[in-house]
Design a protein around this motif. Structure first.
Motif, mmCIF file in Angstrom:
data_model
loop_
_atom_site.group_PDB
_atom_site.id
_atom_site.type_symbol
_atom_site.label_atom_id
_atom_site.label_comp_id
_atom_site.label_asym_id
_atom_site.label_seq_id
_atom_site.Cartn_x
_atom_site.Cartn_y
_atom_site.Cartn_z
ATOM 1 N N ARG A 2 0.837 -1.210 0.000
ATOM 2 C CA ARG A 2 0.000 0.000 0.000
ATOM 3 C C ARG A 2 0.863 1.247 0.000
ATOM 4 N NH1 ARG A 2 -3.029 -2.936 4.034
ATOM 5 N NH2 ARG A 2 -2.035 -1.752 5.704
ATOM 6 N N GLN B 131 -10.634 11.944 4.437
ATOM 7 C CA GLN B 131 -9.744 11.313 5.416
ATOM 8 C C GLN B 131 -8.453 12.094 5.602
ATOM 9 O OE1 GLN B 131 -10.761 8.876 7.256
ATOM 10 N NE2 GLN B 131 -12.086 7.506 6.111
ATOM 11 N N LEU C 297 -6.178 14.417 8.265
ATOM 12 C CA LEU C 297 -6.090 14.599 9.718
ATOM 13 C C LEU C 297 -6.295 16.083 10.026
ATOM 14 C CD1 LEU C 297 -3.184 12.198 10.717
ATOM 15 C CD2 LEU C 297 -5.644 11.790 10.585
ATOM 16 N N TYR D 93 6.164 6.737 6.437
ATOM 17 C CA TYR D 93 6.266 5.297 6.640
ATOM 18 C C TYR D 93 7.216 4.639 5.653
ATOM 19 C CZ TYR D 93 2.526 6.233 9.842
ATOM 20 O OH TYR D 93 1.811 6.733 10.881
ATOM 21 N N GLU E 175 -8.193 7.595 12.436
ATOM 22 C CA GLU E 175 -6.826 8.033 12.125
ATOM 23 C C GLU E 175 -5.908 6.815 11.970
ATOM 24 O OE1 GLU E 175 -4.926 10.738 14.939
ATOM 25 O OE2 GLU E 175 -2.968 9.984 14.304
ATOM 26 N N LEU F 202 -6.574 5.259 8.671
ATOM 27 C CA LEU F 202 -5.978 6.030 7.585
ATOM 28 C C LEU F 202 -4.476 5.771 7.511
ATOM 29 C CD1 LEU F 202 -6.111 8.261 5.413
ATOM 30 C CD2 LEU F 202 -5.418 9.833 7.220
ATOM 31 N N ARG F 203 -3.828 5.834 8.671
ATOM 32 C CA ARG F 203 -2.378 5.615 8.681
ATOM 33 C C ARG F 203 -2.045 4.221 8.152
ATOM 34 N NH1 ARG F 203 0.797 9.345 11.481
ATOM 35 N NH2 ARG F 203 -0.395 10.964 12.536
ATOM 36 N N LYS F 204 -2.885 3.251 8.504
ATOM 37 C CA LYS F 204 -2.636 1.898 7.990
ATOM 38 C C LYS F 204 -2.804 1.874 6.480
ATOM 39 C CE LYS F 204 -2.975 -1.234 11.666
ATOM 40 N NZ LYS F 204 -3.507 -2.495 12.186
ATOM 41 N N LEU G 196 -11.255 2.549 9.048
ATOM 42 C CA LEU G 196 -11.621 3.628 8.143
ATOM 43 C C LEU G 196 -13.122 3.877 8.169
ATOM 44 C CD1 LEU G 196 -9.432 3.080 4.977
ATOM 45 C CD2 LEU G 196 -9.572 5.132 6.368
ATOM 46 N N GLN H 175 -15.672 6.358 10.894
ATOM 47 C CA GLN H 175 -15.962 7.791 10.956
ATOM 48 C C GLN H 175 -17.442 8.122 11.063
ATOM 49 O OE1 GLN H 175 -14.373 10.317 7.833
ATOM 50 N NE2 GLN H 175 -12.914 11.100 9.319
#
Ligand SMILES: Nc1ncnc2c1ncn2[C@@H]1O[C@H](COP(=O)(O)OP(=O)(O)O)[C@@H](O)[C@H]1O
Ligand SMILES: [Mg+2]
Lengths: 228, 402
Positions: free
Chosen positions: A87, A99, A101, A116, B309, B312-314, B399, B402
């Motif tokens: 990903r 989405q 932040l 990352y 969050e 999303l980060r994943k 995800l 939300q």
């Protein structure tokens, strides 16, 4: 083995949620091939399995059965960490709800995927991506200080900052007015013209023409393919 | 994600919830401060008890009436006055007790002393010329009374400096104890307060005079000094042997007296203060644990709040390890901050308490390091579970949240 110019090759993918009586087959024997550099629209009514397809294409979830080759690699049996790497390096996501932040500025949001993979020069890469979506004058704005269309363009910048093989957009205009939708679609079309592979998931017939090819999903099955 | 970036992200999230972070930190802060302060107070009282007792001399023995060994039978130490002047004479025998130096019988009570200008109530001890040595005291002015004064029931008195100044009396003056006139022959050199009351507020008279005129016939205690610190063991055995003889006891387990050495007193006192310190520190440690649970609670809230969050980060490529590290580090930062502020508070308590209240606090490095170490370990342990929850969240579920 799939041909090398294929970026995506789904081979009779089935995804079942739950077990026993409550089991729902969201995708059934689903096969699809997408060539590198192609743009594809996936259409279908609500509940037809579009998001499930997007999750599997985006390596966010693994199929119950079937094979998925991404850029020649079988990704259907990878573990969570390996999927995270795929990903991060090869896929950019654009979500219906943006989405972003809320506490981070535009460029900090765009920077996120780069965190990352330990790249240097994250700021200049982020600024470059924001420039590509026409937001070089909004880099320090927070999401709340931007319009919906601008927020979605920040999200697109975030999707392309890693220079991915594939950009996956799930209802990218679902939360936007007509004018903003047009902006966002123009950006997506431009990215495709630069040679990037794009898959847009939508139920909006206005959106589909942006793509070269449209496929329809119904009850978790591919029903027809229409050339644009 | 780099460690630096992880820390920066953590700081941003903690600063985003300032009040919450501060309150969580407080739990750890109080725990650490409490551990440092209680151990500091315990250490100080242990030190001062040790100092008091060692200042009394390590070659000293005390014989008291009654037996602590068979307390049930004899009714406890001091319940019966079994010590006599005959015991004292036996202990003074250089042949059977070569390792015993000075011997001083004591009978003691409170009495009012009247001088020409004042009236002062203090502890009056009847003793012999061995009193000075067995109490490790020295005379400041005048002299101590001698064996002849004891033999002749002389009406002479030696007083401490506090007593002297309260009475307005000095060497040569006459004071009245229970209407009986005594001449002040000496004033003791001051030693200052050593916790067992004021050691400069006392009066000593010949034991014979005390028995006849003030407190009656008995001997409450006999103080002994061994000829040196090295002979204390043999002095102990000699004293025990002599008293068994003079009391006509053949079975040592029937002894109606108890001999204690200063070392015994010292180790008992140290054991007591140590136990108290451990008890207090354990209570403080429990508050540290409670603080740790607070950290876990807040981290669980944080994981729940930030579910989308995390998702999303994943999606953007964060691995489970990245997210685990993120949340453990946030928990670690909360506790480390609480720990450091706790040390500052503990040190402040150590500075303020001795000045505000008359309680000594001795802060040493070890409890400080241990308290901070424990705080950080507690934070990490209690941070692990929430961090695992974050790491295990499926990206699509997260995800959707939300
Ligand atoms: N996590 C899930 N658990 C159970 N059923 C699910 C889950 N996700 C989707 N489904 C079901 O799978 C089907 C397809 O859903 P989805 O892929 O979200 O369709 P779409 O995005 O086209 O609306 C629906 O019937 C939906 O209820
Ligand atoms: Mg959907």
């Amino acid at each position: 083995m799939p041909a090398s110019e294929e970026l995506i090759h789904l081979d009779s993918i089935t995804k079942v949620y739950g077990a026993g009586d409550g089991a729902v087959a969201a995708l059934q024997e689903f096969s699809l091939t997408v060539a590198s550099g192609e743009s594809l629209a996936v259409m279908g009514p609500s509940g037809s399995g579009k998001s499930t397809l997007m999750n599997i294409l985006g390596c966010l979830d693994t199929p119950t059965s079937g094979r998925y080759w991404f850029a020649g690699q079988d990704v259907s049996r990878l573990n969570e960490t390996e999927l995270a790497h795929v990903r991060n390096r090869r896929i950019g996501f654009v979500f219906q709800q943006f989405q972003l932040l809320p506490k981070l500025s535009a460029w900090r949001n765009v920077e996120l995927p780069l965190l990352y993979r330990n790249v240097r020069d994250r700021r200049s890469l982020a600024l470059q991506a924001l420039d590509q979506v026409g937001l070089s004058n909004r880099v320090d704005h927070r999401p709340s200080q931007l319009s919906g269309g601008q927020q979605q363009r920040v999200a697109i910048a975030r999707a392309l900052v890693t220079n991915p093989d594939l950009i996956l957009a799930d209802e990218p205009t679902g939360n936007l007015d007509t004018a903003s939708s047009r902006d966002v679609l123009a950006v997506i079309r431009e990215l495709n013209e630069q040679g990037r592979t794009i898959i847009i998931i939508t139920h909006d017939p206005e959106v589909a023409p942006v793509a070269q090819r449209t496929v329809h999903v119904r009850d978790g099955r591919l029903v027809e393919q229409v050339a644009a | 994600m780099s460690l630096l970036k992880t820390i920066e992200t953590g700081l941003r999230s903690l600063l985003g919830h300032r009040l919450r972070s501060v309150l969580t930190t407080l739990g750890i802060l109080f725990g650490v401060a409490a551990v440092i302060a209680t151990v500091g107070i315990g250490q100080a009282s242990s030190d001062s008890v040790t100092a008091r007792i060692t200042s009394l001399g390590t070659n000293l023995l005390t014989i008291s009436a009654g037996s602590t060994v068979s307390a049930g039978v004899f009714g406890g130490a001091g319940s019966a006055n079994t010590l006599t002047m005959a015991d004292v004479r036996g202990l003074q025998d250089k042949v059977s007790a070569p390792d015993i130096g000075a011997v001083a019988p004591v009978t003691q009570g409170r009495a009012s002393i009247v001088s020409s200008s004042a009236n002062w109530s203090t502890t009056v001890s009847g003793s012999t010329d061995g009193w000075l040595v067995t109490n490790t005291r020295t005379i400041g002015s005048g002299t101590f009374f001698n064996a002849n004064d004891v033999a002749t029931r002389a009406q002479v008195i030696v007083i401490g400096t506090t007593t002297a100044s309260n009475l307005g009396a000095g060497v040569g003056d006459i004071v009245l104890v229970k209407q009986i006139p005594f001449q002040v022959v000496g004033v003791l050199a001051p030693v200052g307060s050593q916790g067992f009351g004021n050691q400069d507020d006392l009066a000593v008279i010949p034991i014979t005079t005390a028995q006849d005129e003030l407190f009656g016939g008995g001997v409450q205690r006999i103080l002994l000094s061994a000829t040196s610190a090295g002979t204390i063991g043999s002095a102990y055995l000699e004293a025990n042997q002599i008293l068994l003889q003079t009391h006509h006891l053949s079975d040592p387990s029937q002894a109606d007296f108890t001999i204690t050495t200063q070392t015994q007193v010292l180790s008992t006192a140290q054991a007591v203060t140590q136990t108290l310190t451990i008890l207090l520190a354990s209570v403080a440690a429990i508050s540290l644990l409670v603080g740790g649970i607070g950290v876990m609670n807040i981290m669980l809230v944080s994981v729940t709040e930030r579910t989308s969050e995390i998702g999303l980060r994943k999606a953007l490529g964060a691995t489970p390890v990245d997210l685990f590290r993120q949340f453990v580090i946030e928990a670690g930062m909360l506790t480390a901050l609480g720990g450091l502020l706790g040390v500052a508070t503990g040190l402040a308590v150590g500075y303020i308490v001795p000045r505000a209240a008359n309680i000594a606090v001795t802060i040493t490095a070890l409890p400080v390091l241990v308290a901070v170490g424990v705080a950080v370990v507690v934070g990490l342990i209690f941070g692990v579970y929430p961090a695992l929850r974050a790491a295990r969240l499926a990206p699509i579920e997260a995800l959707r949240a939300q």
